[in-house]
Write an enzyme that holds these catalytic residues in place. Sequence first.
Site, PDB file in Angstrom:
ATOM      1  N   ASP A 131       0.843  -1.201   0.000  1.00 13.25           N
ATOM      2  CA  ASP A 131       0.000   0.000   0.000  1.00 13.25           C
ATOM      3  C   ASP A 131       0.872   1.242   0.000  1.00 13.25           C
ATOM      4  O   ASP A 131       1.961   1.247   0.576  1.00 13.25           O
ATOM      5  CB  ASP A 131      -0.886  -0.005   1.250  1.00 13.25           C
ATOM      6  N   ILE A 145      -4.142   0.671  12.853  1.00 15.19           N
ATOM      7  CA  ILE A 145      -3.500  -0.405  13.611  1.00 15.19           C
ATOM      8  C   ILE A 145      -2.710   0.202  14.775  1.00 15.19           C
ATOM      9  O   ILE A 145      -2.281   1.351  14.718  1.00 15.19           O
ATOM     10  CB  ILE A 145      -2.572  -1.251  12.703  1.00 15.19           C
ATOM     11  N   TYR A 186      -1.898  -6.576  12.034  1.00 12.95           N
ATOM     12  CA  TYR A 186      -3.119  -7.327  11.753  1.00 12.95           C
ATOM     13  C   TYR A 186      -3.148  -8.712  12.376  1.00 12.95           C
ATOM     14  O   TYR A 186      -4.048  -9.502  12.094  1.00 12.95           O
ATOM     15  CB  TYR A 186      -3.345  -7.407  10.238  1.00 12.95           C
ATOM     16  N   PHE A 208       6.972   0.300   7.457  1.00 13.46           N
ATOM     17  CA  PHE A 208       6.396   1.523   6.907  1.00 13.46           C
ATOM     18  C   PHE A 208       7.438   2.631   6.795  1.00 13.46           C
ATOM     19  O   PHE A 208       8.313   2.759   7.656  1.00 13.46           O
ATOM     20  CB  PHE A 208       5.277   2.059   7.806  1.00 13.46           C
TER      21      PHE A 208
END
Lengths: 458, 592
Positions: free
Chosen positions: A68, A87, A113, A130
């Site tokens: 993503d 999250i 997740y 990330f």
Amino acid sequence: MTTDEATKNEGEVQAAALAERGEDITPAQDRGVLKIIKRPGNEDESPMIGDKVYVHYKGKLANGKKFDSSRDRNEPFIFSLGKGQVIKAWDIGVATMKKGEICYLLCKPEYAYGSAGSAPKIPSNATLFFEASMLLDFKGEDLFEDGGIIRRIKRKGEGYSNPNEGATVEIHLEGFCGGTRFDCKDVKFVVGEGEDHDIPIGIDKALEKMQRGEHCILYLGPRYGFGEAGKPKYGIQANAELVYEVTLKSFEKAKESWEMDTKEKLEQAAIVKEKGTMYFKEGKYLQAVIQYGKIVSWLEMEYGLSEKESKASDSFLLAAFLNLAMCYLKLREYTKAVECCDKALGLDQDNEKGLYRRGEARLLMNEFELAKCDFQKVLEVNPQNKAAKSQISVCQKKTKEHNERDRRIYANMFKKFAERDAKEAASKTGIEKEAEKAACEKGLKTPESGGQESEGHV
Amino acid sequence: MAIDELQAIIQRCQILEEADFRGEDFNLFQVAGQKCLEDGYAAQLLEVVQNEKNKVVIKNMGWNLICPLVRCILVYKQEDDKREHCLKILDQLVQLCNAKELFLGLLEQIEQTSGEQVCQTVMLLLQPLQTVLFKLQNKKAYSVGLSLAMIMNQLTPLPVPYTKQQMQEDKLGLCQCCNAVVDFAKPFVNEVVKSMEKSSECNDMELKEELLKFCMKSLKYPLLTAQLEQLESIEDHPFRRFATEIIGILWDMREFIPLVFLHHKGRSPFWENEEFEDIERKNSADSLACLAYLMFVHYFGIDCFPMVFSPSYLLQRNMTHIEVLLKRTEESVLSKGLDLFESSLLRMEDNSLLHHYLEFSDFITVPQNLVKVMTLCPIEHLRKKSLNILQLFINKFDAEGKYTLFRCLLKTSNHAGVEGYIIQNIKDQIHLSLTKVCDNSWFTGHHLISLLDLVLLLPEGAETDLLQNSDRIMASLNLLRYLLIKDSEYDNQTGVWTMLAKIEQNFLKPLHVGLNMSKAHYEAEIKNKKENRREAHNSNTVCSVTVNGEKMPAMTTEMQLQVLHSALFTFDLIESVLARVEELIEVKIKAV
């Protein structure tokens, strides 16, 4: 080496670096979220809880596969910080970021997740990587999305439950107006009844979104403050903007509707009706609406009542709707007033007050004909109602005025059109007219019919 | 002959200027043209239309022929030459005629068609309509919107093919037609996209708005009622293709994220008034629910969706949609609601949903809707599925959440079977609390006692209908038995030993009385039936039962006896567990 492979390797290197040198930012210190700052922020300002934050990010799985990126969507990702919208790793990680900062985050599955994963992109037990950059200023939280109450949380509360309407709360508050403090006290009261303690409605509303122990700053617009009336006691002028600092020390919730049985609801209905009437008499319409609204929420959908109960319930509902209508009239929310009257008339179709108030609301919405009908019905029910009689003549007068104004406007307009039509007629063929006639017969609007265009000119 | 008449009119008009055409010429032209077509002179008419000399006449008058032309095309068979001629005439008219009149002529045809001819007509006219729309000088956005709205309105009454076979057969042509409509809309979408690329502000707001309306409408019909599961042996699933296209359009116009994310459109310039926005929101609830279903269950467009949201937040956002869907009764819609609910829950880990979510009103109303499906829906597989989902929902909550949910469902379900099921769940939770090391204050001690207060009682005392409530009563007795065995009175972790007197009073005593009364009543009834068996063979039935409009055969005495006996059997079962419970209490009390 293709660029794909290059970025993949780069990602692996970053992930490895994070695992090695990343700072553990979890409160539990379990190395669930590791962070490295790539570029420090320009200013020493971190977002507060509940703030709207703007983040650009790119997310990758452990194998380097990108899952993503906000850049692909050409717009930053916006969310409210610390609210469980994202999250866990993000609520923790983004809270540590400064304005303009770019950082890397490595997130264990427990903070992302988990074992469930997130089909179809995130497999079970995935560690996520990330790169995130914090943009823009943070904005406080707009509690009702109307700009009326902005909250910035100084200290987050415990747990997740909030006081509901009717809950008993203990708070400490300090009120400021134009930089001077006008109020400072510890107080215990029922949410929705703050007015009894000279607390504006905005605080009641905001409390419903606070948690035990929360300490926050609230910026109240006039509508949520002391409104047009101001507050002479504190020397506050009409339509003043207020700032409050509030700490919610403790609270006890009121029962939810489904927790109460019919008997209880009916008993409580009598009490809140009294309260509502008290507020109404004092001109505290917003507060009155809350009280009357409780009756509706308790009784409107109640089924399986005995005959006696159902009678009592209907009479409470009728009173509540009628009074709500009156409040909304005072608050100048005419559509809502009409809605309440409709509901009241649903229970009692010849209700004099219901008809009269609906007439009033409609009159104020410039629906003269409908208003007139309502007042006429009032007279059918009670021919002695003088007020209704005079309202009818008001309706007629207004209709006349309105018609005259229309006539003046249209007169000008028609003159203009007549001139223009004369010009056009010269160039217009008979065929086109024929076509338009045909179109009219078909019952379709011609896309260029004269009427449509004329509206545009008014 | 008709063709001669037509020739005559045309020849007269050929020499006139456009401005000099008269009303009666139009009438004569239309009548003669229509006659030509009806008499089968399509080939000749084609020649007339193609004749260069007639260009001006056709340009002005040609649109009058649309109506008879469409009628003929629909009547002629595929292979008929005349059909071919008619199609060519239509082509020619589209090339030559004034755009404005032609547009109205075409739209009128679509408006007038109905029933089995809708899809055929629409598909026939889409291409001409598109060409004409591009020729229109003014009000193009409005006209595109009008066309799409008209087409969708005409399609909406048609039944949506649901089974694989129905889809393959596509009797009315709906599958094909929907996809043709998307193709029709695409060039306009491209226009909007191009204008958006040029500047960040879209210049073609009106056109975009119209296309957005079309997408919303499509989500509601046919997609909400369509079967969207992937089917084997259908490679190009018509509705999945349609869904992909619609979502593609939303994405291209940059409206996809605002819709799924904010639940409303990015900007709505037309509705400045909040009330209109409210109305629109209500109208779009179905469409948005369908969009969420497509994305979370079938992953349409999921590539564009941010992958950082927490699963609980996603569930919370989807609850609104789930509620909308579960309130409906159609199988296709209901099953979409259940699928969306299931997929939202499967993203979460057990025990991870915080109880404070129950403060969102739909977290309370949706399980209540689910119970309604479970108990009232006539479709068995949906009933079963909803029960599974209720269990899944329960499992996701933390202890306090489970506790609150149980309380709520016990109070609201009004169904002994569901209550029995919840009580079973309560027992499981108590078991976990007693056996696991972890502290669980919600299913022991004073919290539990107040929950047990709701469970260990007969709803209407001794007069409770034991048969009707047998599921609940058995579950309660089992729970009580479990507590008495598992929790020693010295530990008294569950508090059951302190509330024994209350349990006796509210539950066991009335149950005894109730059992005695019921048994006596049923036994007397059996005796009665047996005695009357010989005398009243052809007794009048007191009432009759109809199911689905069919009258059920009256019960024979044998059947009635069977029912009565099975009731007695249930009472015996209850009595035996009751006896066991009382034995347990006695032993412990004596031991003290």
